[in-house]
Design a protein around this motif. Structure first.
Motif, short mmCIF file in Angstrom:
data_model
loop_
_atom_site.label_atom_id
_atom_site.label_comp_id
_atom_site.label_asym_id
_atom_site.label_seq_id
_atom_site.Cartn_x
_atom_site.Cartn_y
_atom_site.Cartn_z
N ASP A 199 -9.79 0.72 -10.65
CA ASP A 199 -9.18 2.27 -10.83
C ASP A 199 -8.42 2.57 -9.54
OD1 ASP A 199 -11.17 2.18 -8.90
OD2 ASP A 199 -11.98 4.27 -9.60
N ASP A 200 -7.71 1.38 -8.89
CA ASP A 200 -7.04 1.83 -7.67
C ASP A 200 -5.56 1.76 -7.85
OD1 ASP A 200 -6.46 1.77 -4.85
OD2 ASP A 200 -5.30 0.14 -5.31
N GLU A 213 -3.46 2.74 -5.40
CA GLU A 213 -2.72 2.74 -4.12
C GLU A 213 -2.31 1.24 -3.54
OE1 GLU A 213 -5.47 5.53 -1.94
OE2 GLU A 213 -3.66 6.63 -2.27
N TYR A 232 0.75 -1.14 -0.11
CA TYR A 232 -0.06 -0.04 0.06
C TYR A 232 0.82 1.23 0.01
CZ TYR A 232 -3.49 3.23 1.35
OH TYR A 232 -4.39 4.54 1.40
N SER A 270 -10.99 -2.30 0.81
CA SER A 270 -11.96 -2.60 -0.09
C SER A 270 -11.64 -2.17 -1.47
CB SER A 270 -13.32 -2.32 0.39
OG SER A 270 -13.50 -0.91 -0.10
N ARG A 271 -10.63 -1.37 -1.65
CA ARG A 271 -10.37 -0.82 -2.86
C ARG A 271 -9.06 -1.86 -3.37
NH1 ARG A 271 -11.88 2.62 -5.98
NH2 ARG A 271 -9.93 3.78 -6.27
N ASP A 293 -8.08 2.24 2.55
CA ASP A 293 -9.38 1.62 2.40
C ASP A 293 -9.32 0.11 1.57
OD1 ASP A 293 -11.83 0.60 1.78
OD2 ASP A 293 -12.48 2.19 0.66
N ALA A 307 -9.43 -3.11 -7.11
CA ALA A 307 -10.42 -2.36 -7.93
C ALA A 307 -9.79 -1.86 -9.18
CB ALA A 307 -10.97 -0.86 -7.02
#
Ligand code: SER
Length: 287
Positions: free
Chosen positions: A194-195, A197, A178, A188-189, A186, A192
């Motif tokens: 578009d994540d 991080e 991260y 839950s991202r 977060d 994803a």
């Protein structure tokens, strides 16, 4: 001293696995000579396909490589991501350790954890792992290092790896770092679309099956391991860069482009997509 340059990180990886009885094998050529369905080598395991399938015996059962790969075709194609994405490349170097019926999940996870936290000094609080849906064995093994809420389960799309439509494949476990602000993290991202991080940097594949043309999964002669760490991504993490392009692997090329164009720093920043494409494609074409 922790390794920080790209050359030090590559060397640290190979040294670590050599110390753990892995044969250091040279990268195979980028044009793939063994498989008529694959133009360019797209994974470290390509040169070991017949070893996984049990058709070829080598003098070693553990190997490690720094493999040149290109992902511009077929099942693994990152071409369209290059430029806008801070982490995708067409050509990149994949650092991998392999077990051919030697160790399996436990040691693969142990080696990965020891290397990233011990040798590279990554902060455990920034690390996450993902596993395949029903892979309870990996869940238990990861719990020796990570709290249960940092071991996330995903389906076949994210956590079952295959080189192509047929051949060696198996459930995988990925490691994420991260890069964002811990105060607003977060989970839950993670994964994803578009994540940016949660940076996936290492894929541990638990090679177990040979997928047939009709989709049937035939067990391999022996459970094996195929891992791949993106050198560019690990260099980005250790150089605290905002993208893989702002590392010692790419800044010399970007500086050269800027000089040739006579751009100011502001112009270079504004045209970052084009700069990245030139640097990435230039490197790929060279190899
Ligand atoms: N073969 C897997 C990958 O390419 C792990 O090395 O991600």
């Amino acid at each position: 001293m922790k390794p920080t340059t790209s050359n030090e990180i590559r060397k640290a990886f190979l040294d670590f696995f050599a110390e753990h009885q892995h044969e250091i094998v040279a990268s195979s050529p980028l044009p793939n000579l063994d498989n008529p369905t694959l133009l360019f080598t797209n994974a470290g395991m390509n040169q070991f396909v017949d070893v996984f399938l049990g058709n070829e015996k080598r003098s070693y059962t553990r190997a490690a490589t720094a493999q040149k790969v290109m992902r511009v075709q077929g099942k693994h194609n990152d071409l369209e991501n290059v430029g806008p994405s801070p982490r995708h490349h067409t050509f990149f170097e994949m650092l991998g350790n392999f077990s051919f019926g030697d160790y399996f999940k436990r040691e693969a996870i142990d080696f990965a954890w020891q290397f990233v936290t011990g040798v590279l000094g990554l902060e455990p609080e920034r690390l996450w792992a993902t596993i395949y849906l029903d892979d309870d064995e990996s869940f238990v093994l990861w719990q020796r290092y990570l709290p249960a809420e940092k071991i996330l389960r995903f389906n076949e799309k994210d956590n079952f790896w295959a080189m192509g439509d047929t051949g060696p494949c198996g459930p995988n476990s990925e490691m994420f770092y991260y890069v964002g602000d811990m105060a607003t993290c977060d989970p839950s991202r993670l994964n994803a679309d578009d994540d940016e991080e949660f940076l996936e940097f290492w894929n541990l594949v638990f090679m177990q099956f040979d997928r047939q043309t009709d989709g049937t999964l035939v067990p391999l002669p022996k459970p094996s391991v195929d891992t791949g760490m993106g050198l560019e991504r690990m260099v980005r993490i250790l150089q605290h860069a905002h993208s893989t392009y702002e590392t010692d692997l790419f800044t010399p090329a970007l500086d050269e482009v800027q000089e040739l164009l006579g751009d100011s720093d502001a112009e270079r920043a504004e045209k970052f997509v084009g700069y990245r494409v030139i640097a990435d494609h230039g490197r790929a074409a060279t190899f």
